[in-house]
Write a protein that holds these residues in place. Structure first.
Motif, PDB file in Angstrom:
ATOM      1  N   GLU A  52       0.789  -1.234   0.000  1.00 22.02           N
ATOM      2  CA  GLU A  52       0.000   0.000   0.000  1.00 22.02           C
ATOM      3  C   GLU A  52       0.824   1.289   0.000  1.00 22.02           C
ATOM      4  OE1 GLU A  52      -3.184  -0.121  -0.509  1.00 22.02           O
ATOM      5  OE2 GLU A  52      -3.302  -2.297  -0.323  1.00 22.02           O
ATOM      6  N   VAL A  53       2.128   1.178  -0.002  1.00 31.63           N
ATOM      7  CA  VAL A  53       2.976   2.375  -0.083  1.00 31.63           C
ATOM      8  C   VAL A  53       3.861   2.291  -1.321  1.00 31.63           C
ATOM      9  CG1 VAL A  53       4.786   3.742   1.048  1.00 31.63           C
ATOM     10  CG2 VAL A  53       2.903   2.784   2.412  1.00 31.63           C
ATOM     11  N   ALA A  54       4.694   1.283  -1.402  1.00 32.33           N
ATOM     12  CA  ALA A  54       5.650   1.164  -2.510  1.00 32.33           C
ATOM     13  C   ALA A  54       4.991   1.223  -3.891  1.00 32.33           C
ATOM     14  CB  ALA A  54       6.479  -0.106  -2.355  1.00 32.33           C
ATOM     15  N   PRO A  55       3.921   0.460  -4.142  1.00 28.67           N
ATOM     16  CA  PRO A  55       3.339   0.520  -5.490  1.00 28.67           C
ATOM     17  C   PRO A  55       2.735   1.883  -5.831  1.00 28.67           C
ATOM     18  CG  PRO A  55       2.341  -1.260  -4.191  1.00 28.67           C
ATOM     19  CD  PRO A  55       3.279  -0.520  -3.295  1.00 28.67           C
ATOM     20  N   GLN A  78      -3.374   7.622   1.589  1.00 27.40           N
ATOM     21  CA  GLN A  78      -4.174   6.715   2.412  1.00 27.40           C
ATOM     22  C   GLN A  78      -3.295   5.618   3.015  1.00 27.40           C
ATOM     23  OE1 GLN A  78      -7.480   4.786   0.457  1.00 27.40           O
ATOM     24  NE2 GLN A  78      -8.110   3.770   2.325  1.00 27.40           N
ATOM     25  N   GLY A  79      -2.407   5.041   2.213  1.00 24.01           N
ATOM     26  CA  GLY A  79      -1.506   4.005   2.723  1.00 24.01           C
ATOM     27  C   GLY A  79      -0.623   4.518   3.846  1.00 24.01           C
ATOM     28  N   LEU A  80      -0.108   5.731   3.676  1.00 27.26           N
ATOM     29  CA  LEU A  80       0.727   6.340   4.721  1.00 27.26           C
ATOM     30  C   LEU A  80      -0.093   6.668   5.963  1.00 27.26           C
ATOM     31  CD1 LEU A  80       2.905   8.667   2.473  1.00 27.26           C
ATOM     32  CD2 LEU A  80       3.698   6.624   3.703  1.00 27.26           C
ATOM     33  N   ALA A  81      -1.306   7.181   5.754  1.00 27.50           N
ATOM     34  CA  ALA A  81      -2.166   7.541   6.888  1.00 27.50           C
ATOM     35  C   ALA A  81      -2.555   6.304   7.708  1.00 27.50           C
ATOM     36  CB  ALA A  81      -3.413   8.269   6.393  1.00 27.50           C
ATOM     37  N   LEU A  82      -2.825   5.197   7.035  1.00 29.89           N
ATOM     38  CA  LEU A  82      -3.162   3.967   7.758  1.00 29.89           C
ATOM     39  C   LEU A  82      -1.967   3.472   8.574  1.00 29.89           C
ATOM     40  CD1 LEU A  82      -5.243   2.110   5.024  1.00 29.89           C
ATOM     41  CD2 LEU A  82      -6.099   3.039   7.194  1.00 29.89           C
ATOM     42  N   PHE A  83      -0.767   3.537   7.996  1.00 33.51           N
ATOM     43  CA  PHE A  83       0.439   3.144   8.726  1.00 33.51           C
ATOM     44  C   PHE A  83       0.610   4.037   9.952  1.00 33.51           C
ATOM     45  CE2 PHE A  83       4.923   3.003   9.757  1.00 33.51           C
ATOM     46  CZ  PHE A  83       5.294   1.689   9.511  1.00 33.51           C
ATOM     47  N   GLU A  84       0.461   5.334   9.725  1.00 36.98           N
ATOM     48  CA  GLU A  84       0.607   6.314  10.799  1.00 36.98           C
ATOM     49  C   GLU A  84      -0.381   6.032  11.933  1.00 36.98           C
ATOM     50  OE1 GLU A  84       1.726  11.005  10.338  1.00 36.98           O
ATOM     51  OE2 GLU A  84       0.073  10.247   9.150  1.00 36.98           O
ATOM     52  N   ALA A  85      -1.617   5.724  11.563  1.00 38.36           N
ATOM     53  CA  ALA A  85      -2.656   5.451  12.566  1.00 38.36           C
ATOM     54  C   ALA A  85      -2.373   4.170  13.352  1.00 38.36           C
ATOM     55  CB  ALA A  85      -4.021   5.362  11.888  1.00 38.36           C
ATOM     56  N   ALA A  86      -1.673   3.226  12.751  1.00 43.32           N
ATOM     57  CA  ALA A  86      -1.364   1.963  13.416  1.00 43.32           C
ATOM     58  C   ALA A  86      -0.164   2.074  14.355  1.00 43.32           C
ATOM     59  CB  ALA A  86      -1.090   0.878  12.373  1.00 43.32           C
ATOM     60  N   MET A  87       0.589   3.149  14.250  1.00 38.49           N
ATOM     61  CA  MET A  87       1.787   3.324  15.074  1.00 38.49           C
ATOM     62  C   MET A  87       1.420   3.549  16.539  1.00 38.49           C
ATOM     63  SD  MET A  87       3.965   5.868  12.598  1.00 38.49           S
ATOM     64  CE  MET A  87       5.587   5.619  13.332  1.00 38.49           C
ATOM     65  N   ALA A  88       2.339   3.183  17.409  1.00 40.84           N
ATOM     66  CA  ALA A  88       2.175   3.485  18.829  1.00 40.84           C
ATOM     67  C   ALA A  88       2.095   5.002  18.998  1.00 40.84           C
ATOM     68  CB  ALA A  88       3.360   2.934  19.618  1.00 40.84           C
ATOM     69  N   PRO A  89       1.404   5.466  20.026  1.00 38.70           N
ATOM     70  CA  PRO A  89       1.373   6.918  20.265  1.00 38.70           C
ATOM     71  C   PRO A  89       2.795   7.455  20.432  1.00 38.70           C
ATOM     72  CG  PRO A  89      -0.164   5.775  21.713  1.00 38.70           C
ATOM     73  CD  PRO A  89       0.652   4.722  21.019  1.00 38.70           C
ATOM     74  N   GLN A  90       3.001   8.647  19.965  1.00 40.71           N
ATOM     75  CA  GLN A  90       4.326   9.268  20.037  1.00 40.71           C
ATOM     76  C   GLN A  90       4.836   9.327  21.471  1.00 40.71           C
ATOM     77  OE1 GLN A  90       4.574  12.743  17.574  1.00 40.71           O
ATOM     78  NE2 GLN A  90       6.261  13.563  18.775  1.00 40.71           N
ATOM     79  N   ASP A  99       9.120   2.628  21.668  1.00 41.76           N
ATOM     80  CA  ASP A  99      10.567   2.668  21.872  1.00 41.76           C
ATOM     81  C   ASP A  99      11.313   1.588  21.090  1.00 41.76           C
ATOM     82  OD1 ASP A  99      10.716   4.886  23.531  1.00 41.76           O
ATOM     83  OD2 ASP A  99      10.369   3.699  25.342  1.00 41.76           O
ATOM     84  N   ASP A 100      10.604   0.565  20.637  1.00 43.62           N
ATOM     85  CA  ASP A 100      11.251  -0.571  19.975  1.00 43.62           C
ATOM     86  C   ASP A 100      11.281  -0.404  18.461  1.00 43.62           C
ATOM     87  OD1 ASP A 100      11.643  -1.839  22.431  1.00 43.62           O
ATOM     88  OD2 ASP A 100       9.664  -2.794  22.342  1.00 43.62           O
ATOM     89  N   PHE A 101      12.484  -0.388  17.910  1.00 47.86           N
ATOM     90  CA  PHE A 101      12.702  -0.346  16.467  1.00 47.86           C
ATOM     91  C   PHE A 101      12.400  -1.737  15.913  1.00 47.86           C
ATOM     92  CE2 PHE A 101      15.658  -0.438  12.775  1.00 47.86           C
ATOM     93  CZ  PHE A 101      15.179   0.683  12.108  1.00 47.86           C
ATOM     94  N   SER A 102      11.676  -1.794  14.798  1.00 44.32           N
ATOM     95  CA  SER A 102      11.230  -3.100  14.298  1.00 44.32           C
ATOM     96  C   SER A 102      11.286  -3.183  12.773  1.00 44.32           C
ATOM     97  CB  SER A 102       9.794  -3.370  14.751  1.00 44.32           C
ATOM     98  OG  SER A 102       8.887  -2.545  14.026  1.00 44.32           O
ATOM     99  N   MET A 103      10.910  -4.344  12.303  1.00 42.20           N
ATOM    100  CA  MET A 103      10.836  -4.608  10.876  1.00 42.20           C
ATOM    101  C   MET A 103       9.890  -3.623  10.176  1.00 42.20           C
ATOM    102  SD  MET A 103       9.571  -8.126   9.006  1.00 42.20           S
ATOM    103  CE  MET A 103      10.713  -9.137   9.897  1.00 42.20           C
ATOM    104  N   ALA A 104       8.837  -3.204  10.828  1.00 45.28           N
ATOM    105  CA  ALA A 104       7.905  -2.249  10.225  1.00 45.28           C
ATOM    106  C   ALA A 104       8.608  -0.920   9.953  1.00 45.28           C
ATOM    107  CB  ALA A 104       6.689  -2.038  11.132  1.00 45.28           C
ATOM    108  N   ASP A 105       9.464  -0.489  10.863  1.00 45.88           N
ATOM    109  CA  ASP A 105      10.229   0.751  10.674  1.00 45.88           C
ATOM    110  C   ASP A 105      11.180   0.607   9.490  1.00 45.88           C
ATOM    111  OD1 ASP A 105       9.313   2.221  13.134  1.00 45.88           O
ATOM    112  OD2 ASP A 105      10.248   0.496  14.097  1.00 45.88           O
ATOM    113  N   ILE A 106      11.852  -0.526   9.418  1.00 45.72           N
ATOM    114  CA  ILE A 106      12.812  -0.756   8.339  1.00 45.72           C
ATOM    115  C   ILE A 106      12.105  -0.826   6.986  1.00 45.72           C
ATOM    116  CG2 ILE A 106      14.513  -2.372   7.406  1.00 45.72           C
ATOM    117  CD1 ILE A 106      15.089  -3.180  10.331  1.00 45.72           C
ATOM    118  N   ALA A 107      10.917  -1.421   6.963  1.00 45.09           N
ATOM    119  CA  ALA A 107      10.175  -1.542   5.707  1.00 45.09           C
ATOM    120  C   ALA A 107       9.803  -0.174   5.143  1.00 45.09           C
ATOM    121  CB  ALA A 107       8.922  -2.392   5.922  1.00 45.09           C
ATOM    122  N   LEU A 108       9.389   0.746   6.005  1.00 44.43           N
ATOM    123  CA  LEU A 108       8.939   2.049   5.516  1.00 44.43           C
ATOM    124  C   LEU A 108      10.077   3.035   5.255  1.00 44.43           C
ATOM    125  CD1 LEU A 108       6.558   3.829   4.705  1.00 44.43           C
ATOM    126  CD2 LEU A 108       6.417   4.590   7.095  1.00 44.43           C
TER     127      LEU A 108
END
Length: 178
Positions: A52-55, A78-90, A99-108
């Motif tokens: 939903e982001v790369a393509p 929309q793809g970015l907004a959905l990712f943003e909404a799924a993130m832990a609160p700042q 606080d935990d860096f993960s595969m989701a961070d690396i993917a984006l």
């Protein structure tokens, strides 16, 4: 096929498969949490970047007409907004899981870098519409591992210069350039 990794004769391809391989084989901070629920969430949102982001980045950059660009832009936002909404609160930390860096961070991360450099230059993309991602990216960018692997934004802009058009990128043309 890129990205790819050859580790002592084991050849691995595909971004998400590579990330899992790196998590399992190499020493370092974990890229996936130990909790099955959080693990599934990270994998889901890493896959979301792939689907939903790369393509939509590619479509927005390569579309020739305003209608196709508009649709690709909406899909990317929309793809970015959905990712943003799924993130832990700042307040819990800057990364996808706080606080935990993960595969989701690396993917984006590489796609966000392309969005804020290439799409900003050639498609007038405004990253300011995604404030949580901006805070997130500052934290990602500060990581030594990202600094070692980051592609220079100017180089990205040059590499994608074939997608420029006079209408949307005139302010980014260099004086004396083509």
């Amino acid at each position: 096929r890129l990205p790819a990794l050859d580790n002592d004769g084991e050849h691995v391809e595909d971004s998400l498969i590579l990330l899992e391989y790196i998590h399992e084989v190499f020493v370092g901070g974990p890229l996936l949490p130990t909790s099955p629920g959080l693990r599934a969430k990270v994998k889901l949102w890493a896959k979301h970047v792939d689907l939903e982001v790369a393509p939509h980045f590619d479509r927005l950059l390569s579309a020739h007409d305003a209608e196709a660009r508009g649709q690709a832009r909406n899909d990317l936002v929309q793809g970015l907004a959905l990712f943003e909404a799924a993130m832990a609160p700042q307040s819990e930390g800057p990364f996808f899981l706080g606080d935990d860096f993960s595969m989701a961070d690396i993917a984006l991360a590489p796609w966000w870098l392309r969005v804020i450099s290439v799409l900003r230059a050639y498609r007038k993309f405004d990253p300011g519409a995604h404030p949580r991602l901006q805070v997130w990216y500052e934290a990602v960018e500060a990581r030594p591992s990202f600094q070692r692997t980051k592609v220079d934004p100017e180089r990205l802009i040059e590499e994608f210069s074939g997608f420029a058009d006079l209408e949307e990128s005139a302010q980014f043309r260099r004086v004396g350039g083509s």
